[in-house]
Motif scaffolding. Structure first.
Motif, PDB file in Angstrom:
ATOM      1  N   PHE A 107      -8.169   2.457  -1.898  1.00  0.00           N
ATOM      2  CA  PHE A 107      -7.174   1.413  -1.671  1.00  0.00           C
ATOM      3  C   PHE A 107      -7.763   0.366  -0.732  1.00  0.00           C
TER       4      PHE A 107
ATOM      5  N   PHE B  46       0.834  -1.203   0.000  1.00  0.00           N
ATOM      6  CA  PHE B  46       0.000   0.000   0.000  1.00  0.00           C
ATOM      7  C   PHE B  46       0.871   1.257   0.000  1.00  0.00           C
TER       8      PHE B  46
ATOM      9  N   VAL C 119      -6.815  -2.970   1.266  1.00  0.00           N
ATOM     10  CA  VAL C 119      -5.607  -3.626   1.754  1.00  0.00           C
ATOM     11  C   VAL C 119      -5.996  -4.923   2.459  1.00  0.00           C
TER      12      VAL C 119
END
Length: 215
Positions: free
Chosen positions: A207, A66, A209
């Motif tokens: 994002f 990330f 993760v």
């Protein structure tokens, strides 16, 4: 330009150090990551919704990947720094020493270029659930041109009721102050100047993760 290169090198050095410390020792067995089977379908539905609404999304196996993706995004977009307002986002930012500034007071005239904001929970129909802390998350999202929203894959759920339970468990408090929104709603939150003229359109980067342990 020189200072930007030095800052980027420091961030990359932090990422490389994390990679080394998290690498398995020679001769040790590498256990395969446990997939979130129960969340796979929910994540796919969620990605279809947000991509249709106009957000860009990224997948990362862990916080190190990330961090690498975030550095690449900032480098490609020529962004020099970001803002944050919650403790969880600060935990990630400080670990990799991203150039970032905390938002402590948002006046009507404030316009933020980039905001890194952790989402406490996401619903497969495309909604984001935020637990307000310190200052209102809603206000921070409203005045930002480029939103970087991240969350852990396991925090995807199928209903609002489940989302409340998940947030209460993670915050260890009753959810009396939640902000729930979607990509479509966020994109309608334009920034305006004192002459009521739109300053800029929003861009949203999501994002997801797989493993995101934060201090």
């Amino acid at each position: 330009m020189y200072e930007e290169r030095i800052v980027k090198e420091k961030i990359l050095k932090k990422i490389r150090a994390a990679l080394v410390s998290n690498s398995p020792q020679a001769g040790s067995e590498i256990e395969p990551p446990v997939p979130y089977d129960t969340n796979t379908d929910l994540l796919l539905e969620f990605l279809k919704v947000i991509s249709t609404e106009g957000a860009r999304f990224f997948y990362a196996e862990n916080k190190i990947v990330f961090a690498e993706q975030l550095v690449t995004l900032f480098d490609n977009m020529k962004w020099d720094k970001a803002h944050y307002q919650d403790i969880q986002s600060y935990s990630f930012i400080s670990e990799f020493q991203f150039p970032a500034e905390q938002v402590t007071n948002i006046s009507p005239a404030v316009v933020l270029a980039n905001l890194i904001q952790m989402c406490n929970c996401a619903i497969h129909t495309g909604e984001f659930v935020f637990y307000n802390q310190q200052i209102a998350v809603q206000r921070a999202l409203e005045v930002t041109n480029n939103l970087i929203i991240f969350f852990e894959a396991k925090n995807m759920t199928s209903s609002f009721a489940n989302a409340i339970k998940m947030v209460e468990q993670s915050t260890q408090s009753q959810c009396r102050d939640l902000f729930i929104t979607s990509v479509g709603q966020l994109l309608q939150m334009h920034n305006y100047n004192e002459h009521n003229q739109k300053v800029a359109d929003k861009s949203i980067y999501i994002f997801i993760v797989d493993e995101l342990p934060l201090a």
